[in-house]
Design a protein around this motif. Structure first.
Motif, PDB file in Angstrom:
ATOM      1  N   ARG A  74      60.407  28.179-111.054  1.00 21.11           N
ATOM      2  CA  ARG A  74      61.055  27.753-112.290  1.00 21.11           C
ATOM      3  C   ARG A  74      60.165  26.774-113.050  1.00 21.11           C
ATOM      4  N   ARG A  75      59.545  25.863-112.317  1.00 18.24           N
ATOM      5  CA  ARG A  75      58.667  24.888-112.973  1.00 18.24           C
ATOM      6  C   ARG A  75      57.474  25.580-113.623  1.00 18.24           C
ATOM      7  N   ILE A  76      56.901  26.573-112.957  1.00 24.54           N
ATOM      8  CA  ILE A  76      55.778  27.325-113.518  1.00 24.54           C
ATOM      9  C   ILE A  76      56.218  28.088-114.762  1.00 24.54           C
ATOM     10  N   ALA A  77      57.411  28.700-114.711  1.00 24.83           N
ATOM     11  CA  ALA A  77      57.922  29.438-115.871  1.00 24.83           C
ATOM     12  C   ALA A  77      58.188  28.501-117.047  1.00 24.83           C
ATOM     13  N   GLU A  78      58.699  27.297-116.766  1.00 27.09           N
ATOM     14  CA  GLU A  78      58.926  26.334-117.843  1.00 27.09           C
ATOM     15  C   GLU A  78      57.612  25.909-118.488  1.00 27.09           C
ATOM     16  N   LEU A  79      56.578  25.714-117.684  1.00 28.66           N
ATOM     17  CA  LEU A  79      55.270  25.353-118.250  1.00 28.66           C
ATOM     18  C   LEU A  79      54.718  26.481-119.111  1.00 28.66           C
ATOM     19  N   ALA A  80      54.856  27.712-118.651  1.00 30.30           N
ATOM     20  CA  ALA A  80      54.367  28.859-119.424  1.00 30.30           C
ATOM     21  C   ALA A  80      55.152  28.991-120.726  1.00 30.30           C
ATOM     22  N   ALA A  81      56.462  28.811-120.682  1.00 30.51           N
ATOM     23  CA  ALA A  81      57.281  28.894-121.896  1.00 30.51           C
ATOM     24  C   ALA A  81      56.909  27.787-122.873  1.00 30.51           C
ATOM     25  N   ARG A  82      56.627  26.598-122.369  1.00 35.94           N
ATOM     26  CA  ARG A  82      56.238  25.490-123.238  1.00 35.94           C
ATOM     27  C   ARG A  82      54.901  25.789-123.924  1.00 35.94           C
ATOM     28  N   GLU A 110      53.624  28.788-124.562  1.00 40.37           N
ATOM     29  CA  GLU A 110      53.843  29.843-125.556  1.00 40.37           C
ATOM     30  C   GLU A 110      54.541  29.299-126.792  1.00 40.37           C
ATOM     31  N   ARG A 111      55.523  28.423-126.607  1.00 39.43           N
ATOM     32  CA  ARG A 111      56.227  27.839-127.753  1.00 39.43           C
ATOM     33  C   ARG A 111      55.259  27.036-128.614  1.00 39.43           C
ATOM     34  N   ASP A 112      54.379  26.267-127.978  1.00 37.11           N
ATOM     35  CA  ASP A 112      53.396  25.499-128.737  1.00 37.11           C
ATOM     36  C   ASP A 112      52.439  26.420-129.482  1.00 37.11           C
ATOM     37  N   LEU A 113      52.025  27.502-128.833  1.00 39.62           N
ATOM     38  CA  LEU A 113      51.123  28.462-129.477  1.00 39.62           C
ATOM     39  C   LEU A 113      51.785  29.116-130.681  1.00 39.62           C
ATOM     40  N   ILE A 114      53.039  29.498-130.542  1.00 36.49           N
ATOM     41  CA  ILE A 114      53.761  30.115-131.661  1.00 36.49           C
ATOM     42  C   ILE A 114      53.959  29.116-132.788  1.00 36.49           C
ATOM     43  N   ARG A 115      54.276  27.863-132.447  1.00 37.85           N
ATOM     44  CA  ARG A 115      54.467  26.838-133.474  1.00 37.85           C
ATOM     45  C   ARG A 115      53.188  26.623-134.268  1.00 37.85           C
ATOM     46  N   VAL A 116      52.053  26.536-133.573  1.00 32.82           N
ATOM     47  CA  VAL A 116      50.769  26.343-134.258  1.00 32.82           C
ATOM     48  C   VAL A 116      50.449  27.560-135.126  1.00 32.82           C
ATOM     49  N   THR A 117      50.706  28.738-134.625  1.00 26.20           N
ATOM     50  CA  THR A 117      50.436  29.958-135.387  1.00 26.20           C
ATOM     51  C   THR A 117      51.279  29.999-136.650  1.00 26.20           C
TER      52      THR A 117
END
Length: 114
Positions: free
Chosen positions: A85-93, A95-102
């Motif tokens: 779960r912790r690894i998935a939360e880091l990956a989601a964070r 991706e969210r940052d990447l989408i926000r920057v894009t």
């Protein structure tokens, strides 16, 4: 992930995983203690220490060992799930940052009319 991105290393075992597994070890010991106490109070004559450690009947030893292995197994699996779960939360964070920057870098839409 894109081919150019290096694969992220799995995070080290965190405190929450250690706590979960430590709770499983504690509960396994508590189950052993409570089983010995019940045996002392209800089923067997003798001292509590005999039933707890020194002269444990073979079938009681078998049951307590099975309980301990089950507690440790479930604790290990729970620690693995917490880690995933912790690894998935880091990956989601990430991706969210990447989408926000894009989305922030996309300029206003340009409409061309003939």
């Amino acid at each position: 992930m894109r081919a150019s991105d290096p694969s992220p290393a799995a995070p080290a075992i965190g405190a929450s995983e250690k706590i979960v597994f430590g709770m499983a070890v504690f509960l396994a010991g508590l189950a052993w203690l409570l089983d010995a106490l019940i045996d002392y109070l209800v089923f067997y004559p003798g001292t509590f220490m005999d039933l707890f450690l020194t002269r444990v009947p073979p079938h009681e030893l078998y049951i307590r060992t099975i309980l301990g292995v089950l507690f440790l197994g479930f604790g290990f699996m729970a620690a693995v799930l917490v880690r995933r779960r912790r690894i998935a939360e880091l990956a989601a964070r990430r991706e969210r940052d990447l989408i926000r920057v894009t989305l922030q870098s996309i300029g206003d839409a340009v409409a061309v009319a003939d």
